[in-house]
Design a protein around this motif. Structure first.
Motif, PDB file in Angstrom:
ATOM      1  N   TRP A  79       0.838  -1.208   0.000  1.00 62.95           N
ATOM      2  CA  TRP A  79       0.000   0.000   0.000  1.00 62.95           C
ATOM      3  C   TRP A  79       0.871   1.255   0.000  1.00 62.95           C
ATOM      4  N   GLN A  80       1.874   1.281   0.855  1.00 65.70           N
ATOM      5  CA  GLN A  80       2.748   2.460   0.930  1.00 65.70           C
ATOM      6  C   GLN A  80       3.576   2.618  -0.343  1.00 65.70           C
ATOM      7  N   ALA A  81       4.082   1.531  -0.871  1.00 65.10           N
ATOM      8  CA  ALA A  81       4.874   1.599  -2.101  1.00 65.10           C
ATOM      9  C   ALA A  81       4.024   2.081  -3.272  1.00 65.10           C
ATOM     10  N   ASP A  82       2.811   1.565  -3.386  1.00 67.87           N
ATOM     11  CA  ASP A  82       1.923   2.008  -4.461  1.00 67.87           C
ATOM     12  C   ASP A  82       1.555   3.479  -4.301  1.00 67.87           C
ATOM     13  N   SER A  83       1.338   3.912  -3.068  1.00 67.49           N
ATOM     14  CA  SER A  83       1.012   5.327  -2.835  1.00 67.49           C
ATOM     15  C   SER A  83       2.191   6.211  -3.203  1.00 67.49           C
ATOM     16  N   LEU A  84       3.398   5.796  -2.875  1.00 67.29           N
ATOM     17  CA  LEU A  84       4.589   6.570  -3.210  1.00 67.29           C
ATOM     18  C   LEU A  84       4.782   6.634  -4.720  1.00 67.29           C
TER      19      LEU A  84
END
Length: 139
Positions: A79-84
């Motif tokens: 989730w964090q990687a996709d958001s970044l």
């Protein structure tokens, strides 16, 4: 001139192959169902071998808790990687793809968290032997 409306030999051959494939698939499915019913009978006749084994129920519980925890941590990382990545993406198609990936990761995590309690409840209702001695609730 009159047109011939009958199917050609290649169309008939393809149709016959399709019917044959469906018949084989149906027979294979019925065979699998029959064999699983026959093969499960001896296992069901045992007197709860999983619960009587030393440390096996606690090992199964620990494995399920570990995989659930890793799945939730994996969800947070994805989730964090996709958001970044989404912040630095200008192409709308790529953003849509990232949002689909985030939704897919969320669905997987929800399934992972819900399966254990669902099996525990449904297994005890159905009288499954594993549900009697193994608690698959991850918390």
């Amino acid at each position: 001139m009159s047109e011939n409306k009958t199917p050609s030999d290649s169309e008939q051959s393809a149709e016959n192959r399709s019917l044959l494939n469906k018949s084989i698939a149906r027979q294979a499915g019925l065979t699998i169902v029959f064999l699983s019913l026959v093969a499960v009978e001896p296992v069901a006749a045992q007197d709860n071998a999983v619960c009587s084994a030393d440390n096996l129920p606690s090992m199964i519980e620990g494995f399920f808790q570990l995989t659930t925890a890793l799945g939730i941590v994996g969800l947070a990382i994805v989730w964090q990687a996709d958001s970044l990545i989404e912040m630095f993406t200008l192409n709308p198609e790529q953003k849509k793809g990232l949002k689909r990936h985030k939704r897919s990761a969320m669905k997987s995590a929800v399934v992972l968290v819900v399966l254990g309690p669902l099996y525990t409840v449904a297994g005890s209702i159905m009288g499954l032997p594993l549900a009697e001695c193994v608690d698959l609730v991850p918390w």
